[in-house]
Design a protein around this motif. Structure first.
Motif: not given
Length: 393
Positions: A286-303
């Motif tokens: 969950g915390l990794v998902l939150l960080a990626l949502s904030a840092l890489h908002p343009a791409a879906l695949w990292p989420l």
């Protein structure tokens, strides 16, 4: 427990997720049909959560007094009639009411399937059966959105509720023909007049409450994902509606796989030990998902990777938390199952609503709620484990 009983209980347990996941792809069509937006359509989801939360409290004491079969059959008939009412609802308000009533019927299967398992299995056996039920009910989130999307495109959103009507009728027939009463004849029957006292005793049982809340906040994170994923996948990242089910189903497959791994691990570790480890996987994802949502908002695949891991970890959290909470409940198993479900879906309804309230046009609200649920799951799990270890032998 034989395979036939597991399959019937799995179908009964699937009423909740099936009645939710099946109609998610129909949100845009329903919004158009009722001349509103999808935020207002989400009220039908909130109504269902509310019905699941409140309805379970009524079934528990009734099941402890009269057995499992009678209230189960009443709930199935109610779900069948309400599903038909949903299909022919003339207004959004009527649909919301019908969804609430549908939930009141559907929650009977969820409450009483847990009680039936508790009637017939010990703690480890219950955890194994709950893991097997995850396999059956896990098919709902894999298949439901895909078939729901096809039905909406071919026959309109009403066809979803007509299929639910048929499914409920078939389950009613299966219970009539293949599910005997599980409450032992010699078991003391709990009077309905003592229902509130029974719930009070359960709420004062800190170990029961801790396990119930651990599973509850974990499930709340999943429902935050359910409520937020249509917007995140379809609207924000442009995933076609007909492909939404594949992404949703992939995460559900991880949930099923982990549930089966959990069943095998129970041969070496107890459900409490496995639960205390699984919650750490959940909060990390969950915390990794939150960080990626904030840092890489343009791409879906990292989420998608932390989302998959987080949902998969629920395959170990949900059955183990349920087994630990239900362990040793005996004559009050119905009430314990009802309170367990009520707590879980009350928190889930709040999480789903919070995703909508925090909506800012990004994936951050969904990720934030999931990560908060993960943090709370760890806290509840660790405190409960400490309480168990500090109990006198």
């Amino acid at each position: 427990m034989n395979l036939r009983t597991v399959l019937i209980l799995g179908a009964l347990s699937a009423f909740g997720p099936l009645a939710i996941d099946f109609y998610l792809p129909g949100f845009p069509a329903m919004a158009q049909a009722f001349a509103t937006d999808e935020k207002h359509i989400q009220a039908t989801l909130a109504a269902y959560f509310l019905g699941l939360s409140l309805g379970q409290l009524a079934y528990g004491p009734v099941a402890d007094r009269f057995g499992r079969r009678i209230p189960l059959l009443i709930g199935l008939v109610l779900f069948t009639v309400a599903s038909l009412a949903c299909a022919f609802a003339p207004t959004l308000e009527a649909l919301i009411v019908a969804r609430f009533v549908q939930a009141l019927g559907g929650c009977a299967g969820m409450v009483l399937s847990r009680a039936i398992v508790s009637d017939t299995c010990d703690a480890v056996g219950s955890a194994k059966v709950f893991s097997q039920l995850m396999l059956v009910m896990g098919l709902a989130p894999i298949l439901a959105p895909m078939f729901g999307g096809v039905l909406v495109s071919l026959h309109g959103w009403q066809s979803i509720f007509l299929v639910l009507t048929v499914f409920s009728a078939l389950c009613t027939l299966a219970v009539l023909l293949g599910l005997p009463e599980s409450l032992p004849a010699h078991q003391p029957r709990q009077p309905l007049s003592g229902a509130l006292r029974q719930y009070g005793r359960l709420l004062n049982d800190r170990v029961f409450l801790g396990h119930a809340l651990t599973g509850g906040v974990a499930i709340a994170g999943m429902f935050a994902y359910i409520a937020g994923s249509p917007f995140v996948f379809i609207k924000l990242y442009g995933v076609p509606a007909e492909h939404y089910g594949w992404l949703f189903g992939t995460n559900a497959a991880g949930f099923i796989l982990m549930a089966q791994v959990n069943a095998r691990l129970l041969a070496r570790r107890g459900p409490a030990a496995l639960l205390s480890r699984a919650v750490w996987v959940y909060v990390t994802a969950g915390l990794v998902l939150l960080a990626l949502s904030a840092l890489h908002p343009a791409a879906l695949w990292p989420l998608l990777i932390p989302l998959f891991i987080g949902i998969a970890s629920l395959g170990a959290i949900v059955p183990n938390a349920s087994a630990c909470a239900m362990n040793g409940q005996g004559a009050r198993a119905g009430s314990a199952s009802a309170l367990l479900g009520c707590l879980q879906f009350s928190v889930a309804a709040g999480a789903a609503a919070l995703v909508s309230v925090l909506d800012d046009g990004s994936a951050i609200p969904m990720a934030l709620v999931i990560s908060l649920c993960g943090v709370m799951a760890v806290v509840f799990s660790q405190v409960t484990r400490w309480l168990m270890l500090s109990r006198p032998a």
